[in-house]
Design an enzyme around this catalytic site. Structure first.
Site, PDB file in Angstrom:
ATOM      1  N   HIS A   1     -50.767  -8.291  -6.416  1.00 54.22           N
ATOM      2  CA  HIS A   1     -50.382  -9.634  -5.962  1.00 54.22           C
ATOM      3  C   HIS A   1     -50.052 -10.532  -7.157  1.00 54.22           C
ATOM      4  CE1 HIS A   1     -50.877 -13.459  -3.620  1.00 54.22           C
ATOM      5  NE2 HIS A   1     -51.338 -13.879  -4.784  1.00 54.22           N
ATOM      6  N   GLU A   2     -50.904 -10.519  -8.170  1.00 55.58           N
ATOM      7  CA  GLU A   2     -50.685 -11.379  -9.344  1.00 55.58           C
ATOM      8  C   GLU A   2     -49.448 -10.932 -10.121  1.00 55.58           C
ATOM      9  OE1 GLU A   2     -52.186 -14.043  -9.499  1.00 55.58           O
ATOM     10  OE2 GLU A   2     -53.798 -13.614  -8.092  1.00 55.58           O
TER      11      GLU A   2
ATOM     12  N   HIS B   1     -46.427 -12.292  -8.522  1.00 51.49           N
ATOM     13  CA  HIS B   1     -46.096 -13.660  -8.938  1.00 51.49           C
ATOM     14  C   HIS B   1     -45.241 -13.652 -10.207  1.00 51.49           C
ATOM     15  CE1 HIS B   1     -48.147 -16.276  -6.179  1.00 51.49           C
ATOM     16  NE2 HIS B   1     -49.330 -15.713  -6.367  1.00 51.49           N
TER      17      HIS B   1
ATOM     18  N   GLU C   1     -46.742 -17.583  -2.073  1.00 48.28           N
ATOM     19  CA  GLU C   1     -47.912 -16.731  -1.862  1.00 48.28           C
ATOM     20  C   GLU C   1     -47.603 -15.595  -0.894  1.00 48.28           C
ATOM     21  OE1 GLU C   1     -50.864 -16.565  -3.395  1.00 48.28           O
ATOM     22  OE2 GLU C   1     -49.999 -18.074  -4.718  1.00 48.28           O
TER      23      GLU C   1
END
Length: 295
Positions: A145-146, A149, A224
């Protein structure tokens, strides 16, 4: 002390960048004998608005390290650190970005963040609590997930959005300040703004800034969902959902996860109204449902 010094250094940098740029552009005062020069005012506000946003972006890695106490892993000393480095490297290569700096910060909360102005020179950090309590697959999904980003360029995108918001907040605050000051001083013969201009502009800037931050938060919530999807693609949809489910379970257990956790987006449904409007992350239930809908 470090936080205060960093704050002062950031503001000095913003002033220096803005002053140099204004001189290069030949922009002088935006208040003339005829009133506000809208073109000069807009350029003035844009320079300061984007300067503040991008100086913060360029300093984001340093600020994150100082603010969280993140320790960068140069040479892995434990099996856990080796796993973390290998996992970040694997997922970064899969996402097509350069190897980020990798760190661990001393927090009992299950948390993680990514930052940096360049997707090929970013920082990915996870909390010790996350490494201790999450399964390897769940932790890998959070890291995915990070990295999502970073690969999506979210830090730069939000900096641009914040710069636009800053510009128009400053612009309209000064128009309001000038209008109120002119009304209060309509019978005076002196030219130039009075103290009312500065006071009203300052107050208007605070009020407009708070209101406009909802726009930035709306964009943040949209990013997100994209990062969740990236994490699902990089680490597996089932593992990404499992990681979010684990976060939701920890949020519901106050002894494990206090309600202050925000970096990975802990928020319940039911926190509607202003709380939802100014939240940087969607509710976990919404994120889980979005991932399940794309199975």
């Amino acid at each position: 002390m470090k936080r205060i010094l960093l704050f002062l250094a950031t503001n000095l940098a913003v002033i220096a960048v803005a002053s140099i740029t204004l001189n290069i552009l030949g922009v002088g005062s935006y208040i003339t004998a005829q009133g506000l020069n809208m073109s000069s005012l807009l350029v003035f506000c844009a320079v300061f608005g984007f300067a503040g946003s991008f100086v913060s972006l360029f300093l984001s890695k340093m600020m994150a390290k100082m603010g969280t106490g993140t320790q960068i892993i140069d040479q892995p000393r434990t099996a856990q650190e080796r796993w973390l480095i290998d996992t970040v490297q694997e997922l970064s290569e899969k996402a097509g970005i350069g190897m980020p700096e990798v760190g661990i910060f001393p927090s009992p909360e299950s948390n993680a963040f990514a930052t940096g102005w360049n997707k090929n020179a970013s920082l990915v950090a996870v909390s010790q609590g996350l490494l201790d309590r999450f399964s390897p697959k769940e932790a890998r999904a959070v890291i995915g997930h990070e990295i999502g980003h970073v690969a999506n360029g979210d830090m730069v995108t939000l900096a641009l959005i914040q710069g636009v918001v800053n510009t128009f907040v400053m612009f309209f605050a000064r128009i309001i300040g000038y209008a109120v000051d002119s009304f209060l001083r309509r019978d005076e013969e002196s030219s130039g703004p009075g103290i009312g201009f500065y006071v009203v502009s300052f107050i208007a800037e605070i009020i407009l800034g708070i209101a406009a931050s909802s726009i930035v938060m709306w964009f943040s919530r949209k990013r997100e969902f994209r990062a969740d999807e990236a994490g699902a693609e990089l680490a597996g949809r089932g593992d990404m959902i499992a990681a979010l489910e684990r976060l939701r379970a920890e949020y519901d257990a106050p002894s494990v996860m206090p309600a202050t956790m925000t970096a990975f987006g802990i928020r319940k449904n039911g926190q509607g109204g202003l709380a939802a409007l100014f939240s940087s992350h969607p509710a976990l239930e919404d994120r889980i449902q979005a991932l399940q809908a794309h199975r």
